[in-house]
Design a protein around this motif. Structure first.
Motif, PDB file in Angstrom:
ATOM      1  N   MET A  16       0.856  -1.196   0.000  1.00 24.03           N
ATOM      2  CA  MET A  16       0.000   0.000   0.000  1.00 24.03           C
ATOM      3  C   MET A  16       0.887   1.240   0.000  1.00 24.03           C
ATOM      4  SD  MET A  16      -3.097  -1.365   0.197  1.00 24.03           S
ATOM      5  CE  MET A  16      -4.133   0.085   0.431  1.00 24.03           C
TER       6      MET A  16
ATOM      7  N   ARG B  84       0.740   6.341   4.059  1.00 21.92           N
ATOM      8  CA  ARG B  84      -0.335   7.270   4.416  1.00 21.92           C
ATOM      9  C   ARG B  84      -0.076   8.687   3.915  1.00 21.92           C
ATOM     10  NH1 ARG B  84      -5.383   6.114   5.442  1.00 21.92           N
ATOM     11  NH2 ARG B  84      -5.206   3.881   5.489  1.00 21.92           N
TER      12      ARG B  84
ATOM     13  N   ASP C 123     -11.467   7.363   3.504  1.00 16.85           N
ATOM     14  CA  ASP C 123     -10.130   6.736   3.496  1.00 16.85           C
ATOM     15  C   ASP C 123     -10.016   5.560   2.545  1.00 16.85           C
ATOM     16  OD1 ASP C 123      -9.235   8.480   5.412  1.00 16.85           O
ATOM     17  OD2 ASP C 123      -9.779   7.177   7.080  1.00 16.85           O
ATOM     18  N   LEU C 124     -10.481   5.712   1.331  1.00 23.12           N
ATOM     19  CA  LEU C 124     -10.354   4.613   0.374  1.00 23.12           C
ATOM     20  C   LEU C 124      -8.981   4.686  -0.292  1.00 23.12           C
ATOM     21  CD1 LEU C 124     -13.021   3.266  -2.052  1.00 23.12           C
ATOM     22  CD2 LEU C 124     -10.649   3.515  -2.765  1.00 23.12           C
ATOM     23  N   ARG C 125      -8.236   3.597  -0.206  1.00 22.47           N
ATOM     24  CA  ARG C 125      -6.914   3.539  -0.824  1.00 22.47           C
ATOM     25  C   ARG C 125      -6.772   2.236  -1.607  1.00 22.47           C
ATOM     26  NH1 ARG C 125      -3.759   7.654   1.021  1.00 22.47           N
ATOM     27  NH2 ARG C 125      -1.749   6.707   0.621  1.00 22.47           N
ATOM     28  N   VAL C 126      -6.104   2.333  -2.738  1.00 25.38           N
ATOM     29  CA  VAL C 126      -5.927   1.175  -3.615  1.00 25.38           C
ATOM     30  C   VAL C 126      -4.458   0.765  -3.603  1.00 25.38           C
ATOM     31  CG1 VAL C 126      -6.146   0.295  -5.960  1.00 25.38           C
ATOM     32  CG2 VAL C 126      -7.828   1.934  -5.091  1.00 25.38           C
TER      33      VAL C 126
ATOM     34  N   ARG D  37      -5.568  -4.657  -3.695  1.00 29.72           N
ATOM     35  CA  ARG D  37      -6.025  -4.630  -2.313  1.00 29.72           C
ATOM     36  C   ARG D  37      -6.587  -3.242  -2.079  1.00 29.72           C
ATOM     37  NH1 ARG D  37      -4.452  -6.399   3.201  1.00 29.72           N
ATOM     38  NH2 ARG D  37      -4.911  -4.614   4.512  1.00 29.72           N
TER      39      ARG D  37
ATOM     40  N   GLU E 250      -8.522  -0.703   0.545  1.00 33.29           N
ATOM     41  CA  GLU E 250      -8.900  -0.461   1.937  1.00 33.29           C
ATOM     42  C   GLU E 250      -9.863   0.713   1.984  1.00 33.29           C
ATOM     43  OE1 GLU E 250      -4.606  -1.774   3.973  1.00 33.29           O
ATOM     44  OE2 GLU E 250      -5.313   0.307   4.105  1.00 33.29           O
TER      45      GLU E 250
END
Lengths: 88, 88
Positions: free
Chosen positions: A11, A14, A38-41, B44, B46
Motif C-alpha cells: 500500500m 499514508r 479513506d479509500l486507498r488502492v 487490495r 482499503e
C-alpha cells in the motif's frame, strides 16, 4: 522440498497521495455512497515458493522490499504459509 | 454510528492470463529466483464505512462486485471489521 504460498500486500504510505483511490472514492460518492472514507488502492501479490522455511522467509522479505514494492513510497506486509505439495 | 474498516481483495480469475504477474515473475527469474511459481498480481482496496453492520456488509458486497471488481474476470474477497471510532 516444502512448498509455501505467500501473499504480499503493498500500500502507498499514508502521507502519499493516492490518485487511484481518490478516483474510486469520487465514483462511489457520485453513486450515492456518502458513508465511505479513506479509500486507498494497493496491490496484492500471490506467489508460490519452494525451499526450506527459513531461506524462503528471508528470500520473500528481500523480494518484497526490493522488487515488489518501493520502500520509499510504499508499506509492505508479507504472509507465508506452508502448503501440502499438489503432487505428494 | 459504528465505523468499519473493510479490505477488498481482487484477483484475476485463474483461467485468465495475468500479464503483469508474468512480467514480475520473469524479472524475478532473471534475478536468480528460480524457486517461484504462480505469481499473480491483484488489488487490495482499503476503505472505511459508517453505518449499522448489516447495512454496511450488504453495501460492501454490492460495491465489491460492481464498482471495485469485474465479476466476469475477477474473484473478490471482502473483510469487514468494526473499529473503535477515532473521536469516541
Amino acid at each position: 522440498m516444502p512448498e509455501f504460498k505467500a501473499v504480499v500486500h503493498v500500500m502507498l504510505r499514508r502521507a502519499i497521495l493516492d490518485p487511484q483511490g481518490r478516483a474510486v472514492h469520487a465514483t462511489l460518492e457520485r453513486l450515492g455512497h456518502d458513508n465511505i472514507a479513506d479509500l486507498r488502492v494497493g496491490k496484492r501479490i500471490e506467489l508460490t515458493l519452494n525451499g526450506e522455511r527459513e531461506a524462503v522467509a528471508a528470500q520473500l522479505d528481500h523480494i518484497a522490499s526490493t522488487v515488489l514494492s518501493n520502500p520509499v513510497m510504499e508499506d509492505v506486509v508479507v504472509e507465508l504459509d506452508e502448503v501440502e505439495p499438489a503432487h505428494a
